[in-house]
Structures are given as C-alpha cells and as structure tokens.
Motif scaffolding. Sequence first.
Motif, PDB file in Angstrom:
ATOM      1  N   SER A 115      -8.932   6.930  -2.936  1.00 51.59           N
ATOM      2  CA  SER A 115      -8.078   5.748  -2.868  1.00 51.59           C
ATOM      3  C   SER A 115      -8.377   4.896  -4.089  1.00 51.59           C
ATOM      4  O   SER A 115      -9.476   4.952  -4.654  1.00 51.59           O
ATOM      5  CB  SER A 115      -8.316   4.961  -1.580  1.00 51.59           C
ATOM      6  N   ASP A 116      -7.388   4.149  -4.494  1.00 52.83           N
ATOM      7  CA  ASP A 116      -7.518   3.337  -5.688  1.00 52.83           C
ATOM      8  C   ASP A 116      -6.874   1.981  -5.428  1.00 52.83           C
ATOM      9  O   ASP A 116      -5.771   1.916  -4.882  1.00 52.83           O
ATOM     10  CB  ASP A 116      -6.825   4.030  -6.856  1.00 52.83           C
ATOM     11  N   THR A 117      -7.545   0.916  -5.817  1.00 55.22           N
ATOM     12  CA  THR A 117      -7.002  -0.419  -5.686  1.00 55.22           C
ATOM     13  C   THR A 117      -6.207  -0.741  -6.943  1.00 55.22           C
ATOM     14  O   THR A 117      -6.702  -0.577  -8.053  1.00 55.22           O
ATOM     15  CB  THR A 117      -8.129  -1.454  -5.510  1.00 55.22           C
ATOM     16  N   HIS A 167       0.942   5.772  -0.017  1.00 54.34           N
ATOM     17  CA  HIS A 167       0.259   7.025   0.262  1.00 54.34           C
ATOM     18  C   HIS A 167       0.934   8.120  -0.560  1.00 54.34           C
ATOM     19  O   HIS A 167       2.164   8.183  -0.636  1.00 54.34           O
ATOM     20  CB  HIS A 167       0.349   7.387   1.751  1.00 54.34           C
ATOM     21  N   LYS A 171      -3.518   5.490  -1.620  1.00 54.16           N
ATOM     22  CA  LYS A 171      -4.368   6.505  -0.994  1.00 54.16           C
ATOM     23  C   LYS A 171      -3.792   7.878  -1.319  1.00 54.16           C
ATOM     24  O   LYS A 171      -2.645   8.160  -1.021  1.00 54.16           O
ATOM     25  CB  LYS A 171      -4.454   6.276   0.503  1.00 54.16           C
ATOM     26  N   ASN A 214       0.849  -1.186   0.000  1.00 53.89           N
ATOM     27  CA  ASN A 214       0.000   0.000   0.000  1.00 53.89           C
ATOM     28  C   ASN A 214       0.887   1.238   0.000  1.00 53.89           C
ATOM     29  O   ASN A 214       1.930   1.267   0.655  1.00 53.89           O
ATOM     30  CB  ASN A 214      -0.909   0.003   1.221  1.00 53.89           C
ATOM     31  N   ASP A 255     -13.023  -0.611 -11.925  1.00 57.07           N
ATOM     32  CA  ASP A 255     -13.109   0.582 -11.097  1.00 57.07           C
ATOM     33  C   ASP A 255     -13.961   1.603 -11.836  1.00 57.07           C
ATOM     34  O   ASP A 255     -13.563   2.116 -12.872  1.00 57.07           O
ATOM     35  CB  ASP A 255     -11.708   1.122 -10.826  1.00 57.07           C
ATOM     36  N   LYS A 287       1.187   4.100  -8.031  1.00 60.25           N
ATOM     37  CA  LYS A 287       0.432   3.000  -8.634  1.00 60.25           C
ATOM     38  C   LYS A 287       1.371   2.008  -9.313  1.00 60.25           C
ATOM     39  O   LYS A 287       1.155   0.799  -9.248  1.00 60.25           O
ATOM     40  CB  LYS A 287      -0.607   3.541  -9.615  1.00 60.25           C
ATOM     41  N   GLY A 318      -2.183  -3.553  -4.436  1.00 65.71           N
ATOM     42  CA  GLY A 318      -2.465  -2.971  -3.129  1.00 65.71           C
ATOM     43  C   GLY A 318      -3.337  -1.735  -3.272  1.00 65.71           C
ATOM     44  O   GLY A 318      -3.981  -1.531  -4.294  1.00 65.71           O
ATOM     45  N   GLU A 319      -3.343  -0.915  -2.232  1.00 68.90           N
ATOM     46  CA  GLU A 319      -4.130   0.316  -2.213  1.00 68.90           C
ATOM     47  C   GLU A 319      -3.199   1.524  -2.345  1.00 68.90           C
ATOM     48  O   GLU A 319      -2.154   1.573  -1.710  1.00 68.90           O
ATOM     49  CB  GLU A 319      -4.881   0.461  -0.891  1.00 68.90           C
ATOM     50  N   SER A 323       3.134   0.009  -6.570  1.00 65.89           N
ATOM     51  CA  SER A 323       2.209  -0.960  -5.997  1.00 65.89           C
ATOM     52  C   SER A 323       1.991  -2.133  -6.949  1.00 65.89           C
ATOM     53  O   SER A 323       1.980  -3.293  -6.536  1.00 65.89           O
ATOM     54  CB  SER A 323       0.878  -0.286  -5.667  1.00 65.89           C
TER      55      SER A 323
END
Length: 80
Positions: A63-65, A5, A52, A3, A77, A40, A49-50, A43
């Motif tokens: 937030s985006d997966t 941030h 944020k 994840n 999404d 992104k 992951g996430e 990740s």
Amino acid sequence: MANYHVTKDKETGDWKAKREGADRAAGHYDTQAEAEKAAKEFSKNSGGGEVKIHRPDGPIRDSDTVAPGHDPNPPKDARH
C-alpha cells in the motif's frame, strides 16, 4: 481524499483501478504497473489517500500513501 485498490479482474484478466466503495472501476489496464500509476494519479487529484495494490490472487501485497498535490511538506516514503 480517495482510497483506491488495484486488482486483477477475474473475468477479463486485465488490471483495474477502483475507488473504494465504487461500483465500477475507474479504469482498466494491461499491466499492474499501469493500473497502479493511474490509481495514484486519481488519488492525488482527489486530495490524496491510500492506494492498495493486490496480488493477482487477491491479498494486498503493498500500500502507498498518496499526498495531496498541494502539500508543501509531503511524507517521506522509504519503500518507494
């Protein structure tokens, strides 16, 4: 899975992508969009992951997966 941030650095004024739980940022960027794109990608390379995305003053605005790069059926999404 990792994840990340995306936050604004209060000291330098630039944007950073930081892995959750890490002491240092994975990268510093001029714009929030650049930091978000990099987070992104980081990740994705870590198995998904996430990500944020924070507002300049701190609260999370979105937030985006991020799915793993090898997922044959990624989630859809609707926001992006």
